[in-house]
Design a protein around this motif. Structure first.
Motif, short mmCIF file in Angstrom:
data_model
loop_
_atom_site.label_atom_id
_atom_site.label_comp_id
_atom_site.label_asym_id
_atom_site.label_seq_id
_atom_site.Cartn_x
_atom_site.Cartn_y
_atom_site.Cartn_z
N PRO A 166 0.82 -1.22 0.00
CA PRO A 166 0.00 0.00 0.00
C PRO A 166 0.85 1.27 0.00
N PHE A 167 2.17 1.13 -0.15
CA PHE A 167 3.03 2.31 -0.17
C PHE A 167 4.17 2.10 -1.15
N GLU A 168 4.87 3.17 -1.49
CA GLU A 168 6.06 3.10 -2.32
C GLU A 168 7.24 2.74 -1.44
N LEU A 169 8.15 1.91 -1.96
CA LEU A 169 9.36 1.63 -1.19
C LEU A 169 10.18 2.91 -1.07
N THR A 170 10.90 3.03 0.04
CA THR A 170 11.84 4.15 0.13
C THR A 170 13.05 3.82 -0.75
N GLY A 171 13.82 4.84 -1.07
CA GLY A 171 15.03 4.62 -1.87
C GLY A 171 15.95 3.62 -1.16
N ALA A 172 16.03 3.75 0.15
CA ALA A 172 16.92 2.87 0.92
C ALA A 172 16.45 1.42 0.85
N GLN A 173 15.15 1.22 0.93
CA GLN A 173 14.61 -0.15 0.82
C GLN A 173 14.90 -0.73 -0.56
N ARG A 174 14.70 0.10 -1.59
CA ARG A 174 14.96 -0.33 -2.96
C ARG A 174 16.42 -0.77 -3.12
N GLY A 183 18.85 -0.71 10.44
CA GLY A 183 17.94 0.38 10.14
C GLY A 183 17.28 0.81 11.41
N ASP A 184 16.89 2.05 11.45
CA ASP A 184 16.26 2.57 12.65
C ASP A 184 14.88 1.93 12.83
N VAL A 185 14.36 2.04 14.03
CA VAL A 185 13.01 1.57 14.31
C VAL A 185 12.05 2.24 13.33
N GLY A 186 11.28 1.43 12.62
CA GLY A 186 10.31 2.01 11.69
C GLY A 186 10.86 2.29 10.31
N SER A 187 12.10 1.92 10.05
CA SER A 187 12.67 2.21 8.73
C SER A 187 12.18 1.22 7.68
N GLY A 188 11.48 0.18 8.13
CA GLY A 188 10.87 -0.75 7.17
C GLY A 188 11.74 -1.94 6.83
N LYS A 189 12.37 -2.51 7.84
CA LYS A 189 13.24 -3.66 7.60
C LYS A 189 12.43 -4.91 7.23
N THR A 190 11.20 -5.01 7.80
CA THR A 190 10.41 -6.21 7.55
C THR A 190 10.14 -6.42 6.06
N VAL A 191 9.82 -5.33 5.38
CA VAL A 191 9.52 -5.43 3.95
C VAL A 191 10.74 -5.97 3.19
N MET A 239 13.88 7.10 6.34
CA MET A 239 12.64 6.67 6.97
C MET A 239 11.48 6.82 5.99
N PRO A 240 10.50 5.92 6.07
CA PRO A 240 9.31 6.11 5.24
C PRO A 240 8.67 7.45 5.57
N PRO A 241 8.04 8.07 4.58
CA PRO A 241 7.42 9.36 4.86
C PRO A 241 6.22 9.18 5.79
N VAL A 249 3.76 -3.51 17.43
CA VAL A 249 2.46 -2.90 17.64
C VAL A 249 2.40 -1.60 16.83
N ASP A 250 1.37 -1.50 16.02
CA ASP A 250 1.32 -0.38 15.09
C ASP A 250 -0.09 0.23 15.09
N VAL A 251 -0.31 1.19 15.95
CA VAL A 251 -1.61 1.85 16.04
C VAL A 251 -1.39 3.35 15.83
N GLY A 272 3.89 8.38 17.17
CA GLY A 272 4.41 9.16 16.04
C GLY A 272 4.19 8.46 14.72
N ARG A 273 3.23 7.55 14.68
CA ARG A 273 3.01 6.77 13.47
C ARG A 273 1.91 7.35 12.60
N GLY A 274 1.23 8.37 13.09
CA GLY A 274 0.17 8.98 12.28
C GLY A 274 0.49 10.43 11.96
P1 ADP Z 1 11.33 -1.82 11.40
O1 ADP Z 1 11.23 -3.32 11.52
O2 ADP Z 1 12.48 -1.39 10.56
O3 ADP Z 1 11.28 -1.13 12.71
P2 ADP Z 1 8.87 -2.18 10.08
O4 ADP Z 1 9.34 -3.06 9.02
O5 ADP Z 1 8.16 -2.79 11.24
O6 ADP Z 1 10.07 -1.32 10.61
O7 ADP Z 1 7.98 -1.05 9.41
C1 ADP Z 1 7.36 -0.05 10.20
C2 ADP Z 1 6.06 0.39 9.56
O8 ADP Z 1 6.32 1.14 8.37
C3 ADP Z 1 5.17 -0.75 9.15
O9 ADP Z 1 3.86 -0.41 9.45
C4 ADP Z 1 5.39 -0.85 7.65
O10 ADP Z 1 4.27 -1.39 7.02
C5 ADP Z 1 5.60 0.59 7.28
N1 ADP Z 1 6.43 0.80 6.08
C6 ADP Z 1 7.48 0.06 5.70
N2 ADP Z 1 8.01 0.56 4.56
C7 ADP Z 1 7.29 1.65 4.23
C8 ADP Z 1 7.35 2.61 3.16
N3 ADP Z 1 8.27 2.54 2.20
N4 ADP Z 1 6.44 3.59 3.17
C9 ADP Z 1 5.48 3.67 4.14
N5 ADP Z 1 5.39 2.81 5.16
C10 ADP Z 1 6.26 1.80 5.22
#
Ligand code: ADP
Ligand code: MG
Length: 756
Positions: free
Chosen positions: A262-270, A292-300, A456-458, A612-614, A641-643
């Motif tokens: 549902p989002f574009e990958l960041t340049g770093a993820q790409r 990667g920092d917390v929330g940088s999107g490592k899971t993807v 970081m993702p926007p 946890v992501d609320v 800070g997630r919204g």
């Molecule tokens: P990390 O494990 O690095 O702390 P996560 O992989 O858990 O981060 O991702 C944190 C949140 O950001 C998740 O809700 C994820 O779906 C979302 N996310 C990941 N990549 C992007 C992106 N490129 N743009 C927007 N949101 C993203």
């Protein structure tokens, strides 16, 4: 090659020194000193420059200094929970000084009235009295040298610093000159002193610059040995292991996955995914660290890596360090993979949904049986779990890519266990939960390639972080009520579960680390030359006023806090409870209700740390924040800070040590995980950063990842050059160096080193 070899000294029992009487041998052993080499590598933890001391009266509030004074009076006070505090009053003719040792009651018995001691610490005025809290304190002895080495000693060992200095002097004299293990061409340009000077000057320097030079040399040697091992291991894995060659050019499943996000990958993820694709296409196994920092999107990124394996009909495994984390990863991985299809000729239409499952110790026997069957037959594409995945009865049809999400816990044995799970060694991606400093990454993960998600993702909004003492807690609850009234949600985090059980959870390692500042030797070991660097304080901005006399309140427990808050500060709001001792079903229920907004405030333990992501939660109160480590506070804060709305993090604590206060100040100063990691290293030293992965003799005794950041890089360079020059370890030029590596490395690592 002439001169004394370290191996010879290791063969010489310390009892053979004339100065060492049999009575002292057990005490030396308690300090880890059995051989002359042990003695010579029992480095002074600091030095006292006797020409450069202050009088007590000349120190002003907040100033650090070394003073020599006589003991006037000692006393010990017992506190609750078996802890005790010692108070030692000194006088040097200029003024009295009260030294307080929290949790070190034994100190009171260490010194007798009239003895002369040297004290190093920071002066505080308290109720008109001069005080130092937990200063470094030593008996002076009667040495006449200007620079006196101070060795680590303990209440139990009954070997004093003065005695150690005498033993060392005899050992040095009998050892004579030391052999030089590093070929001169590698030392050129590093401005390092030779081995003989190093061992002499580290123990008996004529001036302070001499001991600095000595310590740098010995630190370099330690780092070089470690890097030789790591570079060698990296090369061995690359060359001797047979890996899978994944087809990563046809985008297939990965393209489908990325397209469905549902989002574009960041340049770093790409970039990270492209790098990983490159690794996977090579014939030897990938060994890569993803930071990667917390929330940088490592899971993807991790999921994309596993999908490269799956699209070639292999399987992926995602391993977490705890059950809670495994649960959470499972939920997010499954969510990310929803709707993806994989080829399956046995099915109508030739495809089936991609299959993901979870395997932990909580999995029922029947479920476990089914999962193991599906893994063996290949019906299961991705399995998420704990280290239980490494047990022998878990067999894969073809394990392709393994992701390990944890810090410091994946070692040689685990890798060997993995290698046995397939014909070819699977590709490995290691992720750290939070960033670690560069020098630490190079040391702890020096056998891996590195990738950093530096973007970081926007959409995240800055978080306003405030420190509040317990007497200011009203401000926290006022903020929480304001957020709730605006339709947002809140977290309240407590260190304990409670409900009578009082079992601490989730923060075991960090809290131990936090407890370390109260340990007798830890703070003294902090900085061996602190005495010569007065007032080098990292700025005063945002300093808490630390009342070291204030009692640290007992830790709050989630169960009781929830009761208390629901009946008082947060009466009228729906307050839920989440902790690790709830049944999984109840936990899921609470989380679902919080996600749906039916619960406004979630009082929780550190189970909310990850996953946890609320987005509607805009405020987090962390109670007893001084009981958590920086990495953990950072993880926790990442839940808000997630919204789009402005978010708040309120740290409630009465920190009783400067270290704890420093951690909280760092949290208030920056949100950047990499900066926090460096701050953590500056505050705590490397002990906890290195963790369990470096044990025994590979412990860095003198090298500091903090003070020797430059030497870490240089040691890496030299090690790489040496291994390139002599991968077979056969050149006589390096004979002594390799011998030292094997002398200092642990058995486990030695096996790895000399296996290939
Ligand atoms: P990390 O494990 O690095 O702390 P996560 O992989 O858990 O981060 O991702 C944190 C949140 O950001 C998740 O809700 C994820 O779906 C979302 N996310 C990941 N990549 C992007 C992106 N490129 N743009 C927007 N949101 C993203
Ligand atoms: Mg994550």
């Amino acid at each position: 090659m002439s001169g004394r070899r370290l191996r010879t000294l290791d063969g010489l029992p310390v009892a053979e020194l004339k100065a060492v009487t049999p009575r002292k041998v057990p005490g030396l052993r308690a300090l880890g000193i059995d051989t002359v080499l042990d003695l010579l590598t029992h480095y002074p933890r600091r030095y006292v420059d006797r020409t450069n001391q202050a009088s007590i009266a000349s120190l002003s509030e907040g100033q650090e200094g070394v003073v020599t004074a006589k003991v006037v009076r000692t006393s010990q006070r017992r506190l609750r929970g078996g802890r005790s505090t010692a108070e030692i009053v000194l006088h040097d003719g200029s003024a009295p000084l009260t030294c307080t040792f929290f949790n070190q009651g034994w100190r009171a018995k260490q010194f007798a009235e009239g003895q002369e001691v040297t004290v190093f610490g920071k002066l505080r005025m308290y109720r008109g009295q001069r005080q130092m809290a937990n200063p470094v304190i030593d008996l002076v002895g009667d040495q006449t040298g200007r620079i006196v080495p101070i060795y680590r000693q303990s209440g139990k060992a009954n070997v004093s610093s003065v005695e150690l200095a005498r033993y060392v002097a005899e050992a040095l004299e009998r050892a004579g000159a030391f052999a030089e293990p590093v070929p001169a061409r590698y030392l050129a340009g590093l401005a390092l002193v030779d081995r003989s000077a190093a061992f002499h000057d580290v123990h008996a320097p004529s001036d302070l610059p001499a001991k600095d030079a000595a310590r740098r040399r010995l630190a370099f040697d330690e780092l070089l040995r470690l890097q030789l091992l790591l570079v060698r291991r990296k090369r061995a894995v690359a060359e001797s292991s047979v890996g899978l060659v994944h087809d990563t050019r046809s985008g297939g499943l990965v393209a489908q996955f990325v397209g469905h996000l549902p989002f574009e990958l960041t340049g770093a993820q790409r970039r990270a995914i492209a790098t990983i694709a490159g690794d996977l296409a090579l014939p030897h196994p990938m060994n890569r660290l993803l930071q990667g920092d917390v929330g940088s999107g490592k899971t993807v990124v991790a999921v994309a890596a596993m999908l490269y394996g799956v699209q070639g009909a292999h399987q992926g495994a995602f391993m977490a360090p705890t059950e809670v984390l495994a649960d959470q990863h499972f939920l997010s991985v499954r969510h990310l993979l929803e709707g993806l299809m994989v080829p399956d000729e046995s099915r109508l239409g030739g495809v089936r949904p991609l299959a993901v499952d979870l395997l932990t110790s909580r999995t029922t026997t029947a479920e476990r049986g089914r999962i193991l069957g599906d893994l063996a037959s290949g019906q299961l594409d991705i399995i998420v779990g704990t280290h239980a995945l490494l047990t022998e009865d878990v067999g894969f049809r073809s394990l392709g890519v393994v992701v390990v999400d944890e810090q410091h816990r994946f070692g040689v044995e685990q890798r060997a266990a993995l290698a046995e799970k397939g014909l070819a060694e699977p590709d490995l991606l290691v992720m750290t939960a939070t960033p670690i400093p560069r020098t630490a990454a190079m040391t702890v993960y020096g056998d891996l390639d590195h990738t950093t998600l530096d973007e970081m993702p926007p959409g995240r909004t800055p978080i306003s972080t405030r420190l509040l003492r317990w007497d200011q807690q009203d401000a926290a609850w006022k903020r929480v009520r304001a957020e709730l009234d605006a339709g947002h949600q809140a977290y309240v985090v407590c260190p304990l579960v409670g409900g009578g059980a009082m079992e601490e959870e989730g923060f075991e390692s960090e809290d131990l680390a936090a407890g370390e500042d109260e340990d007798a030797d830890a703070d003294a070991d902090e900085d061996e030359d602190a005495g010569q660097r007065p007032g080098e304080d990292a700025g005063d901005a945002g300093r808490l006023s630390i009342d070291l006399d204030a009692e640290r309140p007992p830790p709050r427990a989630a169960v009781e806090e929830r009761e208390r808050l629901a009946a008082s500060e947060l009466a009228g709001y729906t307050v839920g409870l989440l902790h690790g001792q709830l049944a999984p079903k109840d936990k899921d229920g609470v989380m679902a209700a919080f996600r749906a907004g039916e619960i406004q405030v979630l009082v929780a333990t550190t189970v909310v740390e990850v996953g946890v992501d609320v987005a509607n939660a805009t405020v987090m109160v962390i109670e007893d924040a001084d009981r958590f480590g920086i990495a953990q506070l950072h993880q926790l804060r990442g839940r808000v800070g997630r919204g789009q709305a402005k978010s708040y993090c309120l740290l409630l604590a009465n920190p009783v040590t400067e270290l704890a206060a420093g951690r909280l100040e760092a949290m208030a100063r920056t949100e950047n995980g990499f900066e926090l990691a460096e701050a953590d290293l500056d505050l705590r030293g490397e002990g906890t950063v290195l963790g369990a992965r470096q044990k025994g003799r590979t412990d860095l005794k003198i090298a500091s990842l903090r003070r020797h950041r430059d030497l870490v890089l240089k040691a890496r360079e030299v090690a790489t050059a040496i291994i390139e020059d002599d991968p077979e370890l056969s050149d006589p030029d390096y004979h002594l160096l390799w011998d030292e590596v094997s002398l200092f490395v642990s058995e486990e690592e030695r096996q790895f080193l000399f296996r290939s």
